[in-house]
Design a protein around this motif. Structure first.
Motif, PDB file in Angstrom:
ATOM      1  N   GLY A 163      50.806  34.979  48.070  1.00 19.89           N
ATOM      2  CA  GLY A 163      51.094  33.925  47.094  1.00 19.89           C
ATOM      3  C   GLY A 163      51.081  34.409  45.661  1.00 19.89           C
ATOM      4  N   PHE A 164      50.033  35.146  45.292  1.00 20.33           N
ATOM      5  CA  PHE A 164      49.946  35.629  43.911  1.00 20.33           C
ATOM      6  C   PHE A 164      51.025  36.654  43.593  1.00 20.33           C
ATOM      7  CE2 PHE A 164      45.613  33.830  43.944  1.00 20.33           C
ATOM      8  CZ  PHE A 164      45.643  33.197  42.710  1.00 20.33           C
ATOM      9  N   VAL A 165      51.259  37.581  44.508  1.00 15.31           N
ATOM     10  CA  VAL A 165      52.295  38.588  44.266  1.00 15.31           C
ATOM     11  C   VAL A 165      53.664  37.913  44.142  1.00 15.31           C
ATOM     12  CG1 VAL A 165      53.537  40.559  45.245  1.00 15.31           C
ATOM     13  CG2 VAL A 165      51.048  40.498  45.332  1.00 15.31           C
ATOM     14  N   TYR A 176      41.169  37.283  47.846  1.00 13.03           N
ATOM     15  CA  TYR A 176      41.002  37.562  49.269  1.00 13.03           C
ATOM     16  C   TYR A 176      39.598  38.083  49.558  1.00 13.03           C
ATOM     17  CZ  TYR A 176      41.169  40.678  53.355  1.00 13.03           C
ATOM     18  OH  TYR A 176      40.886  41.334  54.518  1.00 13.03           O
ATOM     19  N   LYS A 177      39.120  39.008  48.735  1.00  8.15           N
ATOM     20  CA  LYS A 177      37.782  39.587  48.932  1.00  8.15           C
ATOM     21  C   LYS A 177      36.685  38.525  48.725  1.00  8.15           C
ATOM     22  CE  LYS A 177      38.238  43.920  49.998  1.00  8.15           C
ATOM     23  NZ  LYS A 177      37.712  44.450  51.253  1.00  8.15           N
ATOM     24  N   VAL A 178      36.857  37.676  47.694  1.00  8.63           N
ATOM     25  CA  VAL A 178      35.873  36.638  47.405  1.00  8.63           C
ATOM     26  C   VAL A 178      35.833  35.608  48.547  1.00  8.63           C
ATOM     27  CG1 VAL A 178      35.370  34.684  45.868  1.00  8.63           C
ATOM     28  CG2 VAL A 178      35.923  36.906  44.906  1.00  8.63           C
ATOM     29  N   LYS A 179      36.990  35.193  49.015  1.00  5.74           N
ATOM     30  CA  LYS A 179      37.052  34.205  50.107  1.00  5.74           C
ATOM     31  C   LYS A 179      36.541  34.791  51.419  1.00  5.74           C
ATOM     32  CE  LYS A 179      39.233  30.756  48.061  1.00  5.74           C
ATOM     33  NZ  LYS A 179      38.826  29.369  48.046  1.00  5.74           N
ATOM     34  N   LYS A 180      36.733  36.093  51.590  1.00  3.00           N
ATOM     35  CA  LYS A 180      36.302  36.755  52.813  1.00  3.00           C
ATOM     36  C   LYS A 180      34.778  36.898  52.856  1.00  3.00           C
ATOM     37  CE  LYS A 180      37.126  40.982  55.435  1.00  3.00           C
ATOM     38  NZ  LYS A 180      37.742  42.297  55.419  1.00  3.00           N
ATOM     39  N   ALA A 181      34.167  37.061  51.675  1.00  2.00           N
ATOM     40  CA  ALA A 181      32.711  37.298  51.602  1.00  2.00           C
ATOM     41  C   ALA A 181      31.895  36.067  51.852  1.00  2.00           C
ATOM     42  CB  ALA A 181      32.348  37.840  50.214  1.00  2.00           C
ATOM     43  N   PHE A 236      44.237  40.146  45.761  1.00  2.17           N
ATOM     44  CA  PHE A 236      43.270  40.940  46.508  1.00  2.17           C
ATOM     45  C   PHE A 236      41.847  40.537  46.154  1.00  2.17           C
ATOM     46  CE2 PHE A 236      40.978  44.872  47.677  1.00  2.17           C
ATOM     47  CZ  PHE A 236      41.416  44.996  48.983  1.00  2.17           C
ATOM     48  N   PHE A 237      41.614  40.266  44.876  1.00  2.00           N
ATOM     49  CA  PHE A 237      40.287  39.805  44.434  1.00  2.00           C
ATOM     50  C   PHE A 237      39.938  38.478  45.106  1.00  2.00           C
ATOM     51  CE2 PHE A 237      37.702  37.285  41.464  1.00  2.00           C
ATOM     52  CZ  PHE A 237      36.562  38.088  41.412  1.00  2.00           C
ATOM     53  N   ASN A 277      48.050  45.038  56.491  1.00  2.00           N
ATOM     54  CA  ASN A 277      46.778  45.243  57.194  1.00  2.00           C
ATOM     55  C   ASN A 277      45.647  45.553  56.222  1.00  2.00           C
ATOM     56  OD1 ASN A 277      47.919  44.738  59.676  1.00  2.00           O
ATOM     57  ND2 ASN A 277      48.362  46.897  60.084  1.00  2.00           N
ATOM     58  N   ALA A 278      45.963  46.094  55.056  1.00  2.00           N
ATOM     59  CA  ALA A 278      44.935  46.436  54.069  1.00  2.00           C
ATOM     60  C   ALA A 278      44.251  45.194  53.509  1.00  2.00           C
ATOM     61  CB  ALA A 278      45.542  47.248  52.927  1.00  2.00           C
ATOM     62  N   PHE A 279      44.906  44.052  53.599  1.00  2.00           N
ATOM     63  CA  PHE A 279      44.317  42.808  53.086  1.00  2.00           C
ATOM     64  C   PHE A 279      44.433  41.671  54.100  1.00  2.00           C
ATOM     65  CE2 PHE A 279      48.617  43.338  51.451  1.00  2.00           C
ATOM     66  CZ  PHE A 279      49.239  42.179  51.859  1.00  2.00           C
ATOM     67  N   GLY A 280      44.523  42.044  55.370  1.00  2.00           N
ATOM     68  CA  GLY A 280      44.548  41.054  56.439  1.00  2.00           C
ATOM     69  C   GLY A 280      45.711  40.079  56.354  1.00  2.00           C
ATOM     70  N   HIS A 281      46.782  40.507  55.742  1.00  2.00           N
ATOM     71  CA  HIS A 281      47.955  39.649  55.527  1.00  2.00           C
ATOM     72  C   HIS A 281      47.554  38.306  54.914  1.00  2.00           C
ATOM     73  CE1 HIS A 281      50.975  42.246  57.349  1.00  2.00           C
ATOM     74  NE2 HIS A 281      50.069  42.552  58.261  1.00  2.00           N
TER      75      HIS A 281
END
Length: 164
Positions: free
Chosen positions: A96-98, A159-164, A156-157, A86-90
């Motif tokens: 993939g990266f992890v 994810y944040k960039v794509k989300k913005a 996570f980076f 939930n912290a990264f919206g799954h």
């Protein structure tokens, strides 16, 4: 006295083995009624027991440990990602990266856990030494932790960039 003791232990082991085999065959016949009959399941479990007894638990463990050293890091990271997703919206990027970075390190853990003769046969001793010097905690079988953390940060980076 020793003969009576030997006969008693042999009968106790035989009785236990028969009980275990038949108690395993019965539910399998119920779960898979069209696959095999009760008698056939008994024979399957007898054959499997025979193989385990003759191949030996040590040999089984020798070959199971490398596989587990490969699978456990992947399972652990996927479970943790599922719990804290939930912290990264799954995000599939984080997963993939992890998983990718963990997979890379888990391969070294797999090869490092192989029996010595297999390492020599594959000529990978030098590569494993480099991996142990490069990956922190790899001498403890935990060489996947830092790559998984790096994968988490990159995922996570993204994810944040794509989300913005």
């Amino acid at each position: 006295g020793l003969l009576v003791l030997a006969a008693t232990v042999t009968l106790a082991c035989l009785k236990t083995a028969v009980g275990l085999i038949t108690s395993c065959a019965e539910p399998f016949e119920g779960m898979f009624p069209k696959a095999l009959s009760y008698r056939q399941w008994v024979l399957v479990f007898c054959g499997a027991s025979f193989l385990f007894a003759n191949v030996g638990l040590t040999a089984i463990i020798t070959y199971a440990v490398p596989v587990l050293m490969f699978l456990y890091p992947l399972a652990i990271t996927l479970i943790l990602l599922g719990i804290f997703g939930n912290a990264f919206g799954h995000s599939r990027y984080v997963y993939g990266f992890v998983t990718g970075f963990t997979l890379f390190a888990a391969v070294f853990d797999f090869f490092g856990a192989l029996p010595e003769y297999a390492i020599k046969l594959l000529h990978i001793g030098g590569v494993l030494e480099i991996a142990q010097r490069t990956l922190p905690f790899s001498s403890y079988g935990l060489g996947w932790i830092v790559p998984a953390a790096i994968g988490l940060l990159i995922g996570f980076f993204v994810y944040k960039v794509k989300k913005a």
